[in-house]
Design a protein around this motif. Structure first.
Motif, mmCIF file in Angstrom:
data_model
loop_
_atom_site.group_PDB
_atom_site.id
_atom_site.type_symbol
_atom_site.label_atom_id
_atom_site.label_comp_id
_atom_site.label_asym_id
_atom_site.label_seq_id
_atom_site.Cartn_x
_atom_site.Cartn_y
_atom_site.Cartn_z
ATOM 1 N N ARG A 117 -0.856 8.749 1.658
ATOM 2 C CA ARG A 117 0.576 8.903 1.978
ATOM 3 C C ARG A 117 0.829 8.595 3.455
ATOM 4 N NH1 ARG A 117 -0.015 13.799 -1.289
ATOM 5 N NH2 ARG A 117 0.639 13.255 -3.400
ATOM 6 N N PHE A 118 -0.084 9.040 4.304
ATOM 7 C CA PHE A 118 0.056 8.759 5.736
ATOM 8 C C PHE A 118 -0.023 7.251 5.982
ATOM 9 C CE2 PHE A 118 -2.115 8.112 9.881
ATOM 10 C CZ PHE A 118 -1.149 8.651 10.719
ATOM 11 N N ALA A 119 -0.956 6.599 5.319
ATOM 12 C CA ALA A 119 -1.107 5.143 5.499
ATOM 13 C C ALA A 119 0.148 4.412 5.047
ATOM 14 C CB ALA A 119 -2.325 4.652 4.714
ATOM 15 N N ARG A 120 0.707 4.890 3.949
ATOM 16 C CA ARG A 120 1.925 4.253 3.436
ATOM 17 C C ARG A 120 3.065 4.409 4.457
ATOM 18 N NH1 ARG A 120 4.887 1.907 -1.292
ATOM 19 N NH2 ARG A 120 6.576 1.212 0.031
ATOM 20 N N THR A 121 3.221 5.616 4.988
ATOM 21 C CA THR A 121 4.293 5.881 5.946
ATOM 22 C C THR A 121 4.091 5.078 7.235
ATOM 23 O OG1 THR A 121 4.423 8.111 5.081
ATOM 24 C CG2 THR A 121 5.502 7.721 7.187
ATOM 25 N N GLU A 122 2.862 5.077 7.732
ATOM 26 C CA GLU A 122 2.586 4.439 9.023
ATOM 27 C C GLU A 122 2.688 2.923 8.968
ATOM 28 O OE1 GLU A 122 1.683 5.547 12.318
ATOM 29 O OE2 GLU A 122 2.751 7.254 11.437
ATOM 30 N N THR A 123 2.236 2.338 7.866
ATOM 31 C CA THR A 123 2.188 0.867 7.795
ATOM 32 C C THR A 123 3.396 0.285 7.079
ATOM 33 O OG1 THR A 123 1.014 0.805 5.672
ATOM 34 C CG2 THR A 123 -0.342 0.953 7.675
ATOM 35 N N GLY A 124 4.003 1.056 6.202
ATOM 36 C CA GLY A 124 5.119 0.534 5.410
ATOM 37 C C GLY A 124 4.669 -0.439 4.330
ATOM 38 N N ALA A 125 3.368 -0.636 4.201
ATOM 39 C CA ALA A 125 2.877 -1.622 3.230
ATOM 40 C C ALA A 125 3.010 -1.097 1.806
ATOM 41 C CB ALA A 125 1.416 -1.954 3.524
ATOM 42 N N ARG A 126 3.272 -2.009 0.876
ATOM 43 C CA ARG A 126 3.453 -1.626 -0.538
ATOM 44 C C ARG A 126 2.120 -1.528 -1.268
ATOM 45 N NH1 ARG A 126 5.763 -6.305 -2.255
ATOM 46 N NH2 ARG A 126 5.690 -5.518 -4.386
ATOM 47 N N HIS A 127 1.104 -2.179 -0.706
ATOM 48 C CA HIS A 127 -0.212 -2.167 -1.345
ATOM 49 C C HIS A 127 -1.231 -1.512 -0.418
ATOM 50 C CE1 HIS A 127 1.868 -5.697 -3.197
ATOM 51 N NE2 HIS A 127 1.493 -5.026 -4.277
ATOM 52 N N CYS A 128 -2.358 -1.124 -1.014
ATOM 53 C CA CYS A 128 -3.398 -0.515 -0.193
ATOM 54 C C CYS A 128 -4.765 -0.980 -0.688
ATOM 55 C CB CYS A 128 -3.309 1.010 -0.272
ATOM 56 S SG CYS A 128 -4.433 1.863 0.864
ATOM 57 N N VAL A 129 -5.684 -1.181 0.254
ATOM 58 C CA VAL A 129 -7.060 -1.539 -0.102
ATOM 59 C C VAL A 129 -8.003 -0.464 0.443
ATOM 60 C CG1 VAL A 129 -6.582 -4.002 -0.202
ATOM 61 C CG2 VAL A 129 -7.358 -3.004 1.961
ATOM 62 N N PHE A 130 -9.103 -0.265 -0.265
ATOM 63 C CA PHE A 130 -10.053 0.786 0.089
ATOM 64 C C PHE A 130 -11.470 0.228 0.178
ATOM 65 C CE2 PHE A 130 -6.591 3.081 -1.868
ATOM 66 C CZ PHE A 130 -6.539 4.307 -1.217
ATOM 67 N N ALA A 131 -12.245 0.780 1.104
ATOM 68 C CA ALA A 131 -13.693 0.517 1.149
ATOM 69 C C ALA A 131 -14.359 1.679 1.867
ATOM 70 C CB ALA A 131 -13.997 -0.801 1.836
ATOM 71 N N GLY A 132 -15.690 1.584 1.971
ATOM 72 C CA GLY A 132 -16.486 2.709 2.476
ATOM 73 C C GLY A 132 -17.030 3.462 1.268
ATOM 74 N N GLY A 133 -18.145 4.147 1.461
ATOM 75 C CA GLY A 133 -18.818 4.774 0.338
ATOM 76 C C GLY A 133 -17.944 5.697 -0.484
#
Lengths: 615, 120
Positions: A291-307
């Protein structure tokens, strides 16, 4: 100008190499698949050699060679960690001085001695650990713009980052620093529950549905402070990894009612509830981060990595919350994927090449089928040289019908087809397959093939167009990184299943029927779904299609092609060895079918089970 | 670079720790200094750190490369000056000398321990 870049990750766990040409992923593989040593951390000589062969190039053709992290910044963290530890820090320093100061800092020397060159760049380039993860997630994703979340144990100083990818650019905006780490928190519980750190996290996740999150509040009250934005700070009074060589300490034991569970000893209600609790806390952290990433970036999509992005239960939760329109997870989300990320990062941030969109709006991972393939002529040569009885069926449709019929009879099939997968999951290129409808499939595959009693169900592979018929999942899950509920109309014995959640012996309940696809339905009616797209793996897709034509079900049980403790098979030789050591009924090596009943007696002088350390 | 045995390397590292780092650690502890926070600070709004370097540039790819122990001393000194640790920067030549003694790229990396996340 064309650019060919080799990425390398090594010296921690799952070393790997990846080769990228003008942004196109040509090859990627983990060293363990060649060395046959699980989670092999050594310099990935064989994987590098494979990547160069796959690209038909010599080492002198490489424009750059990139190491996925910075040992220099890691050394800064190690020294400060030891200073913080005081006297007990001596043990860590002695170990780290030999491994980091003595070996890891000199990755360039490994490259020179292996390849005889540092590429046209003339020096080994270095990325940053979480930049490599971020690049592995964003660049191959189908998105022009996306928020980026990377979460793992630790890389240099960072344990989590949040950023934004746009076009060819990646900006990491925020990070959480060591020792405050979601990955290390999860690993601490992995250790405490008696599983191996760095590999047993997946088991802990699979154990969680048996328990109830009764320790959730205790964890939040005593072990960490979780902010509304998903950032955390751990209370290091309870952890051992700063000043000892284990993850937790006696205070942790006291908090959770006694010492850690001994590996391989019976799993008790405490471990089940601890697993459920830390899973619940982890999901809460990741949801807040998202949710924080969505608010901060405004991006509609999200990508994930790391273990931590391999936690497919948490991923499914993030997706279902609809914080983003869609999410994409790098299939090699752990450190192996850092090799790929480093090569991609150099492509766009060092050589400034333009980034092209994926084909038809899909990603650019090629289904993660990035490893070696073996042509039918090579298979033929192998079986004839070894005088192995076989049947050749070049017609894909006829062959698939035959394999489907074998599966529908309750037989278990080893399946080697096309290029080997990159990442920890078998996706139909190096898989052991079974019939998900049969109540006995799970027990058969566990005891006769995997040689284990597992509390985890197997994962389903499903025709992409049929996924909605079986699972509450919108869209694709090509990399088995999303857990979704089995559709309610397929569930069975629901009331009974709820009662069984409180039993002490999990193995009593694991094999019970919970749906019309019992072999892939977990105790909470969830499943680790892989959707199969025709363009990614045509042979596997065709097999699923023929199984559906025969049975009405476009679903198969898909387990990794290995026995417990063994890396997933790579070559036809590896596959044949695993086939003969287990009670699989049929081995498919591309268009060659090897029936167990036709094979000669198998004799080994030594107990091969001693070859592999249990995972 | 050298043929020091594993036991000898361990001894060198332990001696280095006792002679160079432990006094720093004790001094830091006596003055209440911490190299990183060890627990929650409820008064803080967030635990995220805003990154000064958001983008990895061509220069960054090259700046982390250390080819020889001779290059290590200035690299560590520069790093620790930047991070505000002159006490460590002063030890940079000693770290480089230790690196030269424990250098061993021919030794296979140790296996993965089941008890500890691989972080060094």
């Amino acid at each position: 100008m064309s650019r060919t870049i080799l990425g390398i990750s090594a010296f921690y766990h799952d070393s790997a190499a990846a080769l990228v040409r003008d942004g196109e992923i040509v090859a990627a593989a983990q060293e363990e698949r060649f060395s046959r040593k699980k989670h092999d951390p050594r310099f990935p000589r064989a994987a590098i050699n494979y990547c160069l062969e796959e690209a038909f190039i010599e080492q002198d053709d490489l424009d750059a060679i990139v190491f996925y992290d910075s040992p220099l910044l890691t050394w800064d963290r190690i020294v400060k960690n030891c200073l913080e530890a005081g006297e007990p820090g001596e043990d860590q320093f002695a170990k780290a001085a030999r491994s980091t100061l003595g070996v890891k800092l000199w990755a360039q020397d490994y490259v020179k001695s292996t390849l005889g060159t540092l590429g046209k760049a003339g020096k080994l380039l270095h990325a940053e650990h979480h930049m490599s993860h971020a690049a592995s997630a964003f660049y191959p994703s189908p998105y022009e713009e996306a928020a980026i979340i990377t979460v793992d144990g630790v890389g240099e100083w960072a344990t989590s980052t949040i950023g934004l990818g746009r076009g060819s650019d990646i900006d990491l905006l925020y990070q959480i620093n060591y020792p405050h780490s979601v990955g290390l928190l999860y690993s601490a519980f992995t250790y405490f529950c008696g599983f191996k750190v760095n590999s047993g996290e997946y088991k802990l996740m699979g154990l969680a549905p048996y328990g109830r999150p009764k320790y959730r509040q205790l964890i939040l009250d005593r072990l960490l402070d979780l902010k509304p934005d998903g950032s955390i700070r751990l209370n290091m009074e309870y952890f051992g990894y700063i000043d000892s060589l284990v993850m937790t300490n006696p205070r942790f034991d006291e908090l959770f009612g006694g010492p850690p569970r001994k590996p391989e000893s019976p799993i008790t209600r405490r471990e089940m509830d601890l697993a459920a609790s830390i899973q619940a806390v982890t999901e809460e952290i990741l949801l807040r981060m998202a949710r924080f990433a969505r608010t901060e970036t405004g991006a509609r999509h999200c990508v994930f990595a790391g273990g931590v992005a391999l936690n497919c239960v948490a991923n499914g939760h993030v997706l279902r919350e609809k914080i983003f329109d869609d999410i994409w997870i790098q299939p090699a989300a752990g450190d192996a994927g850092g090799a790929l990320g480093a090569a991609l990062l150099a492509t766009y941030a060092y050589f400034n090449l333009p980034r092209a969109p994926g084909p038809g709006g899909r990603d650019r991972m090629h289904g993660s089928y990035l490893g070696p393939a073996f042509r039918p002529a090579e298979i033929r040569s192998f079986v004839e040289r070894r005088e192995i009885p076989y049947e050749c069926m070049p017609d894909t449709v006829q062959r698939s019908k035959r394999i489907a019929a074998t599966l529908a009879e309750g037989k278990v099939v080893g399946f080697l087809s096309g290029r080997m997968e990159f990442g920890p999951r078998a996706l139909g290129a190096r898989s052991i397959l079974g019939d998900p409808r049969r109540p006995d499939t799970q027990a058969t595959m566990n005891l006769k093939i995997k040689f284990r009693e597992s509390f985890r169900p197997f994962a389903p592979s499903c025709l992409v167009e049929d996924v909605g018929e079986y699972f509450e999942l919108e869209g694709e899950s090509p990399y088995m990184l999303l857990v979704a509920p089995v559709r309610e109309n397929r569930r069975q014995n629901v009331a009974e299943a709820e009662k069984q959640r409180d039993v002490e012996d999990m193995l009593q309940v694991i094999n019970q029927v919970r749906s019309d696809i019992p072999a892939v339905t977990h105790v909470d009616f969830s499943a680790r779904v892989q959707t199969v797209h025709e363009s990614d793996q045509p042979m596997y897709y065709e097999l699923l299609r023929q199984f559906k034509a025969l049975t009405g079900y476009g679903v198969l049980v898909n387990s990794s092609f290995n026995v417990r403790g063994e890396p997933i098979v790579c070559t036809p030789q590896d596959a044949y060895l695993c086939f003969m050591r287990t009670e699989m009924d049929l081995l498919v090596l591309e268009d060659h079918l090897l029936w167990k009943t036709s094979q000669p007696a198998w004799v080994e002088k030594e107990d091969w089970r001693q070859t592999y350390e249990l995972d | 670079m050298n043929s020091t045995s594993q036991d000898e390397k361990e001894r060198l590292a332990r001696e280095f720790y006792a002679a160079r780092l432990l006094p720093l650690s004790r001094a830091a502890s006596a003055s209440g200094k911490h190299y990183f926070p060890l627990g929650p600070e409820p008064g803080l709004e967030t635990y995220y750190v805003r990154r000064a370097r958001t983008r990895w540039t061509a220069a960054d790819f090259e700046s982390q490369s250390v080819a020889t122990p001779e290059q290590l001393a200035p690299a560590l000194a520069a790093l620790w000056q930047t991070t505000g640790n002159p006490e460590l920067a002063a030890l940079a030549p000693d770290f480089a000398a230790l690196a030269a003694r424990v250098y061993d790229v021919n030794t296979e990396a140790e296996g993965v321990t089941p008890f500890m996340y691989v972080m060094f």
